[in-house]
Design an enzyme around this catalytic site. Structure first.
Site, PDB file in Angstrom:
ATOM      1  N   ARG A  60      54.700  40.183 -14.603  1.00  0.00           N
ATOM      2  CA  ARG A  60      54.024  39.047 -13.962  1.00  0.00           C
ATOM      3  C   ARG A  60      54.014  39.202 -12.439  1.00  0.00           C
ATOM      4  NH1 ARG A  60      56.787  34.754 -12.970  1.00  0.00           N
ATOM      5  NH2 ARG A  60      57.890  34.667 -14.967  1.00  0.00           N
ATOM      6  N   TYR A 113      30.095  28.692  -5.090  1.00  0.00           N
ATOM      7  CA  TYR A 113      30.086  28.947  -6.536  1.00  0.00           C
ATOM      8  C   TYR A 113      30.468  27.656  -7.281  1.00  0.00           C
ATOM      9  CZ  TYR A 113      31.556  31.053 -10.953  1.00  0.00           C
ATOM     10  OH  TYR A 113      31.716  31.361 -12.271  1.00  0.00           O
ATOM     11  N   ASP A 185      34.407  34.233   0.592  1.00  0.00           N
ATOM     12  CA  ASP A 185      34.162  34.811  -0.735  1.00  0.00           C
ATOM     13  C   ASP A 185      33.084  35.870  -0.556  1.00  0.00           C
ATOM     14  OD1 ASP A 185      33.197  35.419  -3.297  1.00  0.00           O
ATOM     15  OD2 ASP A 185      33.527  33.386  -4.065  1.00  0.00           O
ATOM     16  N   LYS A 210      32.609  40.818 -11.101  1.00  0.00           N
ATOM     17  CA  LYS A 210      31.196  41.044 -10.797  1.00  0.00           C
ATOM     18  C   LYS A 210      30.949  42.471 -10.302  1.00  0.00           C
ATOM     19  CE  LYS A 210      31.089  36.689 -11.875  1.00  0.00           C
ATOM     20  NZ  LYS A 210      31.061  35.641 -10.872  1.00  0.00           N
TER      21      LYS A 210
HETATM   22  C1  LIG Z   1      31.848  34.566 -10.630  1.00  0.00           C
HETATM   23  C2  LIG Z   1      32.185  34.107  -9.265  1.00  0.00           C
HETATM   24  C3  LIG Z   1      33.416  33.512  -9.010  1.00  0.00           C
HETATM   25  C4  LIG Z   1      34.442  33.262 -10.106  1.00  0.00           C
HETATM   26  O1  LIG Z   1      34.899  34.456 -10.643  1.00  0.00           O
HETATM   27  P1  LIG Z   1      35.499  34.573 -12.158  1.00  0.00           P
HETATM   28  O2  LIG Z   1      35.964  35.991 -12.195  1.00  0.00           O
HETATM   29  O3  LIG Z   1      34.401  34.265 -13.090  1.00  0.00           O
HETATM   30  O4  LIG Z   1      36.604  33.589 -12.259  1.00  0.00           O
HETATM   31  C5  LIG Z   1      33.683  33.131  -7.709  1.00  0.00           C
HETATM   32  N1  LIG Z   1      32.802  33.318  -6.714  1.00  0.00           N
HETATM   33  C6  LIG Z   1      31.596  33.875  -6.928  1.00  0.00           C
HETATM   34  C7  LIG Z   1      30.657  34.043  -5.794  1.00  0.00           C
HETATM   35  C8  LIG Z   1      31.246  34.295  -8.200  1.00  0.00           C
HETATM   36  O5  LIG Z   1      30.052  34.847  -8.423  1.00  0.00           O
END
Ligand SMILES: *Cc1c(COP(=O)(O)O)cnc(C)c1O
Length: 403
Positions: A60, A113, A185, A210
């Site tokens: 963890r 998001y 982000d 992504k």
């Molecule tokens: C998909 C996404 C998230 C969240 O990510 P997960 O891996 O699905 O939890 C956060 N910010 C952006 C811009 C995203 O496209």
């Protein structure tokens, strides 16, 4: 060789962060599944446990495969340190919860998001944290809110799904002036197209699910920045438990080797698709920072190395037209994902903003029939022919009087 800081980013994507975990002459990172680590020397065990000596104790907290993933992202973002999470949302929530206390204030934008927006509108107010959400791209408004004082300035650029742009350098300065932690982000741009740390922000985070992973087969998140901040976030995560799984870390790590090749091709394809859509009479609006018509095209040009693989568009016939167009595409996943090698289409109402009501989406400037496109790595002539065919079918159906 692996950590040569003079190498270009594509070379780093292939080599960085791996050397330390390669054993027995293996050329590829092993998936270390062990939950716990063995110590014959009780003093050494203690030194590792208190952080005096490098090593692993329990899954963890840390894991060699996971660490290789963190090191690779860290080097690509040019950061001092990085820590990872089970998902992108865990990276975002854990980062926010590490620093925010009841009575604190956070400034952000309306277009984050969907999941992030829910943290701002539901979970942080429950904790008695004041949230100020500004119109995305309204730099004066953001500066005015930040000047009132805040613990965190949280940004996302380009945004999901209308690809709006925020001037990172200008906002980082505004945040610094009031002693805020500035977070970006960087999921949409990736370190190939944008380096927020170079532009003055404190923390950069990703949904690794992504573009970093790129193959839509593993969930993960990561945050990069200075050692002291990352250590605090790491401590929150190791106790609260949203740890990245070593199998997922391996898949993300393997995906990242081709990050530059993929993102460059996706960026080229997105530009070509945006220009194609702009010429379609059935298209209402096209959103892509690489178009000269984009409101913040010049800011994007200044702070991005490429405009990225994400775009969106709306159809004149709204959601009804979308229901005809999307099923008629051949080279398309119609799915709630982005950043994969396959071109992916999704209406905002079922993908990025499924957590929001129609009214909330409208308030964010998201038309009901908005379709997000994540350009894949296919050959562009096939993607454009596919779209042309689907548009021809849509036109024919719209011209046919209904029975
Ligand atoms: C998909 C996404 C998230 C969240 O990510 P997960 O891996 O699905 O939890 C956060 N910010 C952006 C811009 C995203 O496209």
């Amino acid at each position: 060789m692996t950590e040569n800081i003079n190498a270009s980013i594509g070379t780093k994507a292939v080599w960085a962060g791996e050397k330390e975990v390669l054993v027995h002459g293996a050329t590829q990172v092993p998936v270390v599944v062990s939950v716990a680590y063995n110590y014959d020397d009780m003093d050494e065990w203690y030194d590792v446990a208190i952080g005096k000596k490098q090593g692993h104790i329990y899954g963890r907290n840390t894991n060699p495969t996971v660490q290789a993933f963190e090191d690779k992202v860290k080097i690509l973002e040019g950061a001092e340190a990085a820590t990872s999470f089970s998902t992108g949302m865990a990276a975002i929530s854990n980062t926010l919860y590490t620093f925010l206390r009841p009575g604190d204030r956070i400034v952000s934008i309306k277009d984050t998001y969907g999941g992030t927006n829910k943290i701002f509108t539901e979970f942080l107010p429950n904790m008695n944290v004041e949230v100020a959400l500004c119109s995305t791209g309204d730099h004066d408004a953001i500066e005015a809110e930040v000047a009132k004082g805040c613990k965190i300035l949280y940004l996302e650029t380009p945004t999901n799904p209308t690809v709006k742009i925020t001037d990172i350098k200008r906002m980082a300065k505004a945040g610094k002036d009031v002693g805020a932690i500035v977070v970006v982000d960087n999921t949409f741009a990736t370190p190939i197209n944008q380096n927020p740390l170079e532009l003055g922000v404190d923390l950069v985070l990703h949904s690794a699910t992504k573009f970093l992973g790129g193959h839509a087969d593993a969930l993960g998140g990561v945050v990069c920045g200075p050692k002291d901040l990352i250590h605090q976030i790491y401590h929150y995560r190791e106790i609260n438990g949203a740890t990245l799984d070593p199998w997922a870390a391996y898949l993300l790590l393997r995906g990242m080797k081709t990050l530059k090749l993929r993102v460059n091709q996706q960026t080229k394809n997105a530009q070509a698709i945006a220009e194609f859509l702009q010429k379609q009479e059935l298209v209402d609006q096209v959103f892509y920072p690489g178009l000269a018509t984009h409101v913040h095209h010049n800011i994007a040009k200044e702070q991005m190395k490429g405009f990225g693989g994400m775009l969106s568009f709306s159809l004149k016939g709204g959601m009804e037209a979308v229901k005809v167009l999307l099923p008629n595409l051949q080279y398309a996943n119609r799915a709630a994902n982005l950043g994969a090698v396959e071109t992916t289409y999704g209406p905002a109402r079922t993908t990025s903003h499924v957590e929001c009501t129609a009214e909330e989406r409208k308030a964010m400037g998201i038309p009901d029939g908005l379709v997000r496109i994540s350009a894949g790595i296919e050959d562009i002539e096939d993607l454009l022919a596919d779209l042309a065919n689907a548009f021809a079918i849509l036109k024919e159906i719209q011209a046919t009087p209904s029975l």
